[in-house]
Write an enzyme that holds these catalytic residues in place. Structure first.
Site, PDB file in Angstrom:
ATOM      1  N   HIS A  37      52.328  47.227  32.599  1.00 40.02           N
ATOM      2  CA  HIS A  37      52.293  48.694  32.580  1.00 40.02           C
ATOM      3  C   HIS A  37      52.167  49.219  31.147  1.00 40.02           C
ATOM      4  O   HIS A  37      51.464  50.198  30.888  1.00 40.02           O
ATOM      5  CB  HIS A  37      53.586  49.264  33.174  1.00 40.02           C
ATOM      6  CG  HIS A  37      53.801  48.969  34.621  1.00 40.02           C
ATOM      7  ND1 HIS A  37      54.763  48.093  35.065  1.00 40.02           N
ATOM      8  CD2 HIS A  37      53.183  49.453  35.728  1.00 40.02           C
ATOM      9  CE1 HIS A  37      54.733  48.043  36.382  1.00 40.02           C
ATOM     10  NE2 HIS A  37      53.783  48.847  36.818  1.00 40.02           N
ATOM     11  N   GLN A  61      52.671  54.293  51.025  1.00 40.82           N
ATOM     12  CA  GLN A  61      51.865  53.074  50.849  1.00 40.82           C
ATOM     13  C   GLN A  61      52.614  51.813  51.251  1.00 40.82           C
ATOM     14  O   GLN A  61      52.106  50.709  51.063  1.00 40.82           O
ATOM     15  CB  GLN A  61      51.316  52.975  49.425  1.00 40.82           C
ATOM     16  CG  GLN A  61      52.351  52.754  48.347  1.00 40.82           C
ATOM     17  CD  GLN A  61      51.743  52.858  46.947  1.00 40.82           C
ATOM     18  OE1 GLN A  61      51.485  53.945  46.441  1.00 40.82           O
ATOM     19  NE2 GLN A  61      51.490  51.733  46.309  1.00 40.82           N
ATOM     20  N   GLN A 154      42.722  48.220  44.730  1.00 40.15           N
ATOM     21  CA  GLN A 154      43.204  49.581  44.468  1.00 40.15           C
ATOM     22  C   GLN A 154      42.340  50.248  43.391  1.00 40.15           C
ATOM     23  O   GLN A 154      41.898  51.386  43.542  1.00 40.15           O
ATOM     24  CB  GLN A 154      44.663  49.523  44.018  1.00 40.15           C
ATOM     25  CG  GLN A 154      45.185  50.803  43.409  1.00 40.15           C
ATOM     26  CD  GLN A 154      46.666  50.737  43.112  1.00 40.15           C
ATOM     27  OE1 GLN A 154      47.459  50.817  44.026  1.00 40.15           O
ATOM     28  NE2 GLN A 154      47.063  50.619  41.865  1.00 40.15           N
ATOM     29  N   VAL A 177      47.749  41.520  32.564  1.00 41.21           N
ATOM     30  CA  VAL A 177      48.595  40.873  31.552  1.00 41.21           C
ATOM     31  C   VAL A 177      49.335  39.733  32.247  1.00 41.21           C
ATOM     32  O   VAL A 177      49.853  39.896  33.364  1.00 41.21           O
ATOM     33  CB  VAL A 177      49.586  41.882  30.929  1.00 41.21           C
ATOM     34  CG1 VAL A 177      50.490  41.193  29.915  1.00 41.21           C
ATOM     35  CG2 VAL A 177      48.816  43.018  30.269  1.00 41.21           C
TER      36      VAL A 177
END
Ligand code: PAF
Length: 286
Positions: A37, A61, A154, A177
């Site tokens: 993030h 979701q 997504q 990452v």
């Protein structure tokens, strides 16, 4: 860092920043922030003057039996993590009622792109994502929104949504990452036992093998899929949910990779109750 809790205040602050001719970036998250993030926040900072990070665990979701209730909610640690990379201008942290109200009857669907990969196994998941991201775009009014390519389906669906609906938001994808052994960073990695964590390296290894095979000239998707199945199968604790090779525009399975085509090889694997996903983009030479 300024925390904003309501859509009205978020819109007012975004409008003020736009009036001051600032470029606005949004990094939508569900919190439990990790280095993946933070790379999105850093990319947002490179692309804009004003960065908003949203932290909202979006109920629509999650399917029945999924981890909505137990999903980690770690706001204080998230704010510390953001400070470690210079912070965000705004952190948008609405409650569920603020985003959905009592009688929300509208949702957003991108047709056809959710049939395979995760969409085939998580009915309604991507409609939940596209609906909340639409609401976040309307609340935060960004010029740029930054997402991780680890959630490749997504990312591709949201990019298509922004294009189809003419939001005027550039959807940017950032490379995954990884931990030192290759495991993609994910908020769900914390669910793994020590033994599962050790074996979870099979996901990135299986995908690296596929990349090598494509580089060596393999073009048959069935061969690549079988190779991923065998790679994941080598971990006794792994339960494969899917291994697929799809086209990145249509997200439909491919039989033979074509020259110049961009494809995505993707896997989803359970270790105990933890569902991990990973993928690699495959550029087929023209
Ligand atoms: O990737 C996520 O964390 C979520 O799906 C998102 C984009 C923040 C929407 O809730």
């Amino acid at each position: 860092m300024n925390l904003v809790h309501t859509v009205a205040e978020m819109q007012a602050r975004a409008d003020a920043a736009r009036c001051a001719e600032q470029a606005l970036a949004l990094v939508p998250t569900m919190g439990a922030l990790h280095a993946g993030h933070l790379a999105l926040v850093e990319e947002a900072r490179r692309r804009a003057d004003h960065v908003t990070v949203s932290i909202f665990v979006n109920p629509t979701q999650f399917g029945p039996g999924e981890d909505f209730e137990s999903y980690p909610r770690t706001l204080d640690a998230d704010l510390d993590a953001l400070r470690s990379v210079g912070g965000a201008d705004l952190v948008f942290v609405p409650e569920v009622g603020e985003m959905y109200g009592a009688h929300a009857a509208t949702s957003v669907e991108v047709e056809g792109l959710g049939d395979h990969l995760c969409g085939a196994h998580r009915p309604g998941h991507f409609d939940g994502v596209t609906t909340i991201v639409t609401k976040l775009f309307l609340a935060c009014r960004p010029h740029v929104a930054v997402f991780g390519k680890k959630d490749a389906q997504q990312f591709l669906i949201l990019r298509r949504m922004a294009r189809d609906l003419g939001f005027g938001v550039e959807v940017v994808g950032v490379e995954t990452v990884r931990e030192a052994d290759g495991l993609a960073m994910s908020s769900r990695n914390r669910y793994l036992s020590a033994g599962e964590r050790e074996q979870a390296v099979v996901l990135s290894k299986a995908l690296a093998d596929v990349r090598l095979q494509v580089e060596s000239g393999e073009r048959q998707a069935a061969v690549l899929v079988e190779s991923m199945q065998m790679g994941i199968g080598s971990a006794p604790l792994a339960r494969l949910q899917y291994a697929e090779v799809v086209d990145t525009e249509t997200l439909q399975p491919i039989e033979t990779l074509q020259p110049g085509q961009e494809a995505l090889a993707a896997v989803a694997v359970y270790f105990g109750g933890a569902r991990l996903i990973d993928n690699t983009f495959l550029d087929v030479p023209g």
